[in-house]
Design an enzyme around this catalytic site. Structure first.
Site, mmCIF file in Angstrom:
data_model
loop_
_atom_site.group_PDB
_atom_site.id
_atom_site.type_symbol
_atom_site.label_atom_id
_atom_site.label_comp_id
_atom_site.label_asym_id
_atom_site.label_seq_id
_atom_site.Cartn_x
_atom_site.Cartn_y
_atom_site.Cartn_z
ATOM 1 N N GLY A 1 -58.689 -34.128 -8.827
ATOM 2 C CA GLY A 1 -59.042 -35.516 -9.047
ATOM 3 C C GLY A 1 -58.682 -36.079 -10.409
ATOM 4 N N SER A 2 -58.883 -37.356 -10.586
ATOM 5 C CA SER A 2 -58.660 -38.063 -11.835
ATOM 6 C C SER A 2 -58.706 -39.558 -11.536
ATOM 7 C CB SER A 2 -57.345 -37.665 -12.489
ATOM 8 O OG SER A 2 -57.272 -38.217 -13.777
#
Length: 223
Positions: free
Chosen positions: A187-188
């Site tokens: 994720g990010s």
């Protein structure tokens, strides 16, 4: 639920490590409550990582003309006018969606069109929710010529935990909002830069679904 191909090797290696750790515990450690605790923690860890790499099949429902959909699941953290200084060099509207640990981490194309440019930028790994992460973090940029003729820029941004950005887009290929643009492991955030005349259809704090939720509509262009 389909498993994303980016997670196969990681899950196999993780499973092997957990087995190596847990099997001797069941054989030699007493009382039995101790290996039970370790195995429970290992099982939860494996399920969390498995959750990162789920890859749902999504089909967009509705009128596709001039729509811009969210590239990822997550939370809208930025909607602002900004100067895109790395590739397009002009003022645009930036819409950023931040992914947390429970979101699907696959990235979809935000518009139907043709990929014009793919560029990787080396950088830092600061927390992705910080505004300056868009220009200072490790990132990958994709420019798409939408079917209405306007350019859209999508930027995959790494974060403090996410250290691996995968981009499938290739210059010259046709793209669809139902296809994966790439994947950010663990994720990010993803930033989408839109023309100033685009109609924004989302708000700060909204939680869009990647490949399905319409976040903007491009303006019609004179022919």
């Amino acid at each position: 639920m389909k498993l994303h191909r980016e997670g196969t090797n990681i899950l196999v290696i993780l499973l092997a490590i957990l087995l190596v750790i847990n099997i001797p515990g069941w054989m030699f450690i007493r009382p039995v409550a101790i290996p039970v605790v370790f195995s429970s923690i290992s099982g939860i860890l494996f399920l969390l990582v498995l959750n990162f790499f789920r890859s749902p099949h999504r089909k967009f429902e509705g009128n596709r003309e001039r729509v811009v959909v969210s590239s990822v699941d997550g939370k809208v953290v930025t909607i602002e006018r900004t100067y895109e200084s790395e590739v397009l060099h002009r003022d645009m509207i930036q819409v950023s969606v931040f992914m947390n640990v429970v979101n699907v981490h696959a990235n979809w194309f935000p518009v139907d069109g043709t990929v014009e440019l793919v560029r990787h930028h080396s950088g830092r790994f600061m927390a992705a929710y910080l505004p300056k992460s868009s220009t200072e973090n490790e990132r990958s940029t994709v420019v798409i010529r939408a079917d209405n003729g306007q350019q859209i820029l999508v930027r995959q941004v790494a974060g403090a935990v996410a250290r691996r950005i995968v981009t499938y887009a290739e210059p010259g290929e046709k793209c669809s909002i139902e296809e994966h643009l790439g994947f950010i492991k663990f994720g990010s955030r993803v930033d989408i830069y839109l023309p100033l005349d685009a109609e924004i259809l989302t708000t700060i704090g909204a939680k869009p679904t990647g490949g399905k939720t319409v976040i903007a509509r491009l303006a019609p262009q004179d022919k």
